[in-house]
Motif scaffolding. Structure first.
Motif, PDB file in Angstrom:
ATOM      1  N   PRO A 171       0.824  -1.213   0.000  1.00 32.25           N
ATOM      2  CA  PRO A 171       0.000   0.000   0.000  1.00 32.25           C
ATOM      3  C   PRO A 171       0.857   1.262   0.000  1.00 32.25           C
ATOM      4  CG  PRO A 171      -0.834  -1.583   1.609  1.00 32.25           C
ATOM      5  CD  PRO A 171       0.489  -2.109   1.133  1.00 32.25           C
ATOM      6  N   LEU A 172       0.334   2.311  -0.618  1.00 31.88           N
ATOM      7  CA  LEU A 172       1.012   3.606  -0.694  1.00 31.88           C
ATOM      8  C   LEU A 172       0.036   4.682  -0.247  1.00 31.88           C
ATOM      9  CD1 LEU A 172       3.425   5.371  -1.590  1.00 31.88           C
ATOM     10  CD2 LEU A 172       2.455   5.354  -3.897  1.00 31.88           C
ATOM     11  N   VAL A 173       0.484   5.556   0.649  1.00 34.04           N
ATOM     12  CA  VAL A 173      -0.359   6.646   1.151  1.00 34.04           C
ATOM     13  C   VAL A 173       0.177   7.958   0.608  1.00 34.04           C
ATOM     14  CG1 VAL A 173      -1.339   7.775   3.179  1.00 34.04           C
ATOM     15  CG2 VAL A 173      -0.807   5.325   3.260  1.00 34.04           C
ATOM     16  N   LEU A 174      -0.723   8.756   0.042  1.00 36.62           N
ATOM     17  CA  LEU A 174      -0.369  10.042  -0.549  1.00 36.62           C
ATOM     18  C   LEU A 174      -0.969  11.158   0.298  1.00 36.62           C
ATOM     19  CD1 LEU A 174       0.916  11.534  -2.935  1.00 36.62           C
ATOM     20  CD2 LEU A 174      -1.152  11.109  -4.254  1.00 36.62           C
ATOM     21  N   PHE A 175      -0.095  11.913   0.984  1.00 34.67           N
ATOM     22  CA  PHE A 175      -0.505  13.028   1.823  1.00 34.67           C
ATOM     23  C   PHE A 175      -0.369  14.318   1.011  1.00 34.67           C
ATOM     24  CE2 PHE A 175       1.107   9.768   4.627  1.00 34.67           C
ATOM     25  CZ  PHE A 175       0.317   9.810   5.763  1.00 34.67           C
ATOM     26  N   GLY A 176      -1.362  15.207   1.105  1.00 38.44           N
ATOM     27  CA  GLY A 176      -1.241  16.460   0.385  1.00 38.44           C
ATOM     28  C   GLY A 176      -2.356  17.422   0.696  1.00 38.44           C
ATOM     29  N   PRO A 177      -2.233  18.652   0.222  1.00 43.16           N
ATOM     30  CA  PRO A 177      -3.244  19.675   0.488  1.00 43.16           C
ATOM     31  C   PRO A 177      -4.575  19.340  -0.173  1.00 43.16           C
ATOM     32  CG  PRO A 177      -1.192  20.632  -0.340  1.00 43.16           C
ATOM     33  CD  PRO A 177      -1.111  19.168  -0.565  1.00 43.16           C
ATOM     34  N   PRO A 178      -5.649  19.978   0.269  1.00 43.03           N
ATOM     35  CA  PRO A 178      -6.951  19.797  -0.389  1.00 43.03           C
ATOM     36  C   PRO A 178      -6.848  20.069  -1.883  1.00 43.03           C
ATOM     37  CG  PRO A 178      -7.216  21.037   1.660  1.00 43.03           C
ATOM     38  CD  PRO A 178      -5.738  20.896   1.434  1.00 43.03           C
ATOM     39  N   GLY A 179      -7.462  19.191  -2.667  1.00 41.99           N
ATOM     40  CA  GLY A 179      -7.440  19.327  -4.116  1.00 41.99           C
ATOM     41  C   GLY A 179      -6.539  18.327  -4.810  1.00 41.99           C
ATOM     42  N   LEU A 180      -5.630  17.697  -4.069  1.00 40.69           N
ATOM     43  CA  LEU A 180      -4.694  16.767  -4.701  1.00 40.69           C
ATOM     44  C   LEU A 180      -5.412  15.563  -5.291  1.00 40.69           C
ATOM     45  CD1 LEU A 180      -1.804  15.926  -5.361  1.00 40.69           C
ATOM     46  CD2 LEU A 180      -1.649  14.899  -3.086  1.00 40.69           C
ATOM     47  N   GLU A 181      -6.333  14.985  -4.546  1.00 41.99           N
ATOM     48  CA  GLU A 181      -7.045  13.802  -5.044  1.00 41.99           C
ATOM     49  C   GLU A 181      -7.906  14.152  -6.259  1.00 41.99           C
ATOM     50  OE1 GLU A 181     -10.101  10.261  -3.505  1.00 41.99           O
ATOM     51  OE2 GLU A 181      -9.476  11.853  -2.130  1.00 41.99           O
ATOM     52  N   SER A 182      -8.615  15.274  -6.205  1.00 46.20           N
ATOM     53  CA  SER A 182      -9.475  15.648  -7.330  1.00 46.20           C
ATOM     54  C   SER A 182      -8.666  16.008  -8.564  1.00 46.20           C
ATOM     55  CB  SER A 182     -10.383  16.813  -6.929  1.00 46.20           C
ATOM     56  OG  SER A 182      -9.629  17.949  -6.548  1.00 46.20           O
ATOM     57  N   LEU A 183      -7.427  16.413  -8.385  1.00 52.48           N
ATOM     58  CA  LEU A 183      -6.543  16.705  -9.508  1.00 52.48           C
ATOM     59  C   LEU A 183      -5.981  15.427 -10.123  1.00 52.48           C
ATOM     60  CD1 LEU A 183      -3.817  19.457  -9.590  1.00 52.48           C
ATOM     61  CD2 LEU A 183      -3.231  17.137 -10.263  1.00 52.48           C
ATOM     62  N   LEU A 184      -5.599  14.483  -9.282  1.00 50.03           N
ATOM     63  CA  LEU A 184      -4.877  13.296  -9.748  1.00 50.03           C
ATOM     64  C   LEU A 184      -5.799  12.180 -10.223  1.00 50.03           C
ATOM     65  CD1 LEU A 184      -2.050  12.117 -10.084  1.00 50.03           C
ATOM     66  CD2 LEU A 184      -2.157  11.338  -7.713  1.00 50.03           C
ATOM     67  N   GLU A 185      -6.929  11.979  -9.563  1.00 54.66           N
ATOM     68  CA  GLU A 185      -7.782  10.834  -9.886  1.00 54.66           C
ATOM     69  C   GLU A 185      -8.300  10.850 -11.327  1.00 54.66           C
ATOM     70  OE1 GLU A 185      -8.813   7.823  -8.684  1.00 54.66           O
ATOM     71  OE2 GLU A 185      -7.073   8.159  -7.407  1.00 54.66           O
ATOM     72  N   PRO A 186      -8.728  11.997 -11.879  1.00 50.97           N
ATOM     73  CA  PRO A 186      -9.166  11.981 -13.288  1.00 50.97           C
ATOM     74  C   PRO A 186      -8.058  11.563 -14.256  1.00 50.97           C
ATOM     75  CG  PRO A 186      -9.951  13.961 -12.189  1.00 50.97           C
ATOM     76  CD  PRO A 186      -8.987  13.295 -11.241  1.00 50.97           C
ATOM     77  N   VAL A 187      -6.817  11.943 -13.964  1.00 54.87           N
ATOM     78  CA  VAL A 187      -5.692  11.559 -14.819  1.00 54.87           C
ATOM     79  C   VAL A 187      -5.527  10.042 -14.814  1.00 54.87           C
ATOM     80  CG1 VAL A 187      -3.209  11.758 -15.187  1.00 54.87           C
ATOM     81  CG2 VAL A 187      -4.527  13.751 -14.444  1.00 54.87           C
ATOM     82  N   LEU A 188      -5.558   9.458 -13.617  1.00 51.92           N
ATOM     83  CA  LEU A 188      -5.393   8.005 -13.520  1.00 51.92           C
ATOM     84  C   LEU A 188      -6.576   7.283 -14.154  1.00 51.92           C
ATOM     85  CD1 LEU A 188      -4.041   7.757  -9.845  1.00 51.92           C
ATOM     86  CD2 LEU A 188      -2.720   7.660 -11.978  1.00 51.92           C
ATOM     87  N   ARG A 189      -7.783   7.841 -13.971  1.00 46.82           N
ATOM     88  CA  ARG A 189      -8.978   7.182 -14.519  1.00 46.82           C
ATOM     89  C   ARG A 189      -9.017   7.280 -16.040  1.00 46.82           C
ATOM     90  NH1 ARG A 189     -12.307  10.236 -12.455  1.00 46.82           N
ATOM     91  NH2 ARG A 189     -13.082  11.387 -14.278  1.00 46.82           N
ATOM     92  N   LEU A 190      -8.811   8.479 -16.576  1.00 46.89           N
ATOM     93  CA  LEU A 190      -8.922   8.672 -18.023  1.00 46.89           C
ATOM     94  C   LEU A 190      -7.795   7.981 -18.790  1.00 46.89           C
ATOM     95  CD1 LEU A 190     -10.035  12.409 -18.046  1.00 46.89           C
ATOM     96  CD2 LEU A 190     -11.437  10.408 -18.595  1.00 46.89           C
TER      97      LEU A 190
END
Length: 305
Positions: A87-106
């Motif tokens: 498992p890998l945990v990604l810590f970051g400011p608000p907005g990181l998940e919403s920025l990265l997840e579409p890239v991985l999904r698309l």
């Protein structure tokens, strides 16, 4: 415990420096590696290093400027191809998940491991029986955080000479005494384990900051640190420019280290205007105010302690 600098440039890559990414190797402590920021090209830099993405446990992002995050999609997907399954945990400011997840999904990225996002705010972001990691908001154009990594104090060493004086026979009793128990010897002597253990061994303290102007939060994060990693985008003659763009000079970094009582200072996030020997200007600026200063370069490592 070692810092390994994968990228030490500011804003965009240059021929000498890639953009920001710093690894903290914890192979002896927990067999893993933590990454702080992941600028574009980090996975390429890692291929040229002794580091393995498969050993990544945590990634900590300081802020969402591109030179600190654009390497994430490539690194995350490559980790799967390089045998990363833990498992890998990604810590970051608000907005990181919403920025990265579409890239991985698309892009239909297929990760062979569990990826978890943890949105950070000021305070403790992670703690276990060995480490505590906290963060504070710095002074930058967008929300930028600094991290303070504290290794908890370790139990002192068993005083073998004292045990010999008391006549404690080698064997299981040593283990009980090391746990601080009160034990009775065969002859009736009572031994207090706590009195046979040396003083706790202080853990290491590390501060790794995102982009920032000089501020009180940086001093608090670096208080008593074994090493402070601080940006030094400009030299002291460009102080006004640094202020305008919410960055620090090498002098600012040194004054922060001195105010915090840090033991060592490492300068990174170096503007591309400082090529080859020109970086010595930054070092000279800093050492006027803090002697134990180093300038990081790509693929340079620093052993802590």
């Amino acid at each position: 415990m070692e810092l390994y600098f994968l990228g030490t440039g500011a804003g965009m890559p240059s021929k000498e420096r890639n953009v920001t990414s710093i690894a903290l190797t914890l192979y002896d402590e927990r067999g893993t590696m933590w990454l702080f920021d992941c600028g574009e090209g980090t996975q390429h830099q890692m291929l040229r290093s002794p580091l393995k993405a498969s050993r990544l446990e945590f990634i900590f992002i300081t802020h969402l400027h591109g030179d600190h995050i654009y390497g994430l999609p490539g690194l995350l997907t490559s980790r799967s191809n390089q045998g990363g399954t833990t498992p890998l945990v990604l810590f970051g400011p608000p907005g990181l998940e919403s920025l990265l997840e579409p890239v991985l999904r698309l892009s239909q990225a297929r990760l062979s491991y569990e990826l978890t996002y943890r949105e950070i705010h000021e305070g403790t972001v992670y703690e276990d029986d060995r480490f505590e990691i906290g963060c504070e908001l710095l002074d930058h154009r967008i929300d930028s955080y600094g991290y303070r990594i504290v290794e908890k104090d370790k139990q002192g060493k068993l005083d073998a000479s004292r045990l010999k004086e008391l006549g404690v026979p080698a064997g299981p009793l040593y283990g009980r005494i090391k746990r601080g128990e009160i034990v009775e010897l065969p002859d009736g002597t009572i031994v207090d384990g706590a009195a046979c253990i040396g003083a706790p061994i202080p853990g290491k303290k590390i501060a790794i900051l995102g982009d920032t102007r000089r501020c009180g939060a940086a001093v608090r994060l670096a208080a008593g640190a074994d090493v402070l990693v601080h940006e030094a985008t400009f030299d002291a003659t460009l102080d006004e420019l640094a202020q305008t763009y919410y960055h620090s000079t090498a002098k600012d970094a040194a004054l922060t280290a001195a105010s915090a009582g840090a033991k060592s200072l490492i300068l990174t996030h170096i503007s591309s205007r400082y090529q080859e020997d020109e970086v010595t200007r930054l070092l000279e600026d800093a050492r006027e105010h803090f002697d134990d200063t180093h300038i990081a370069r790509d693929h340079w490592s620093y052993t802590i302690g």
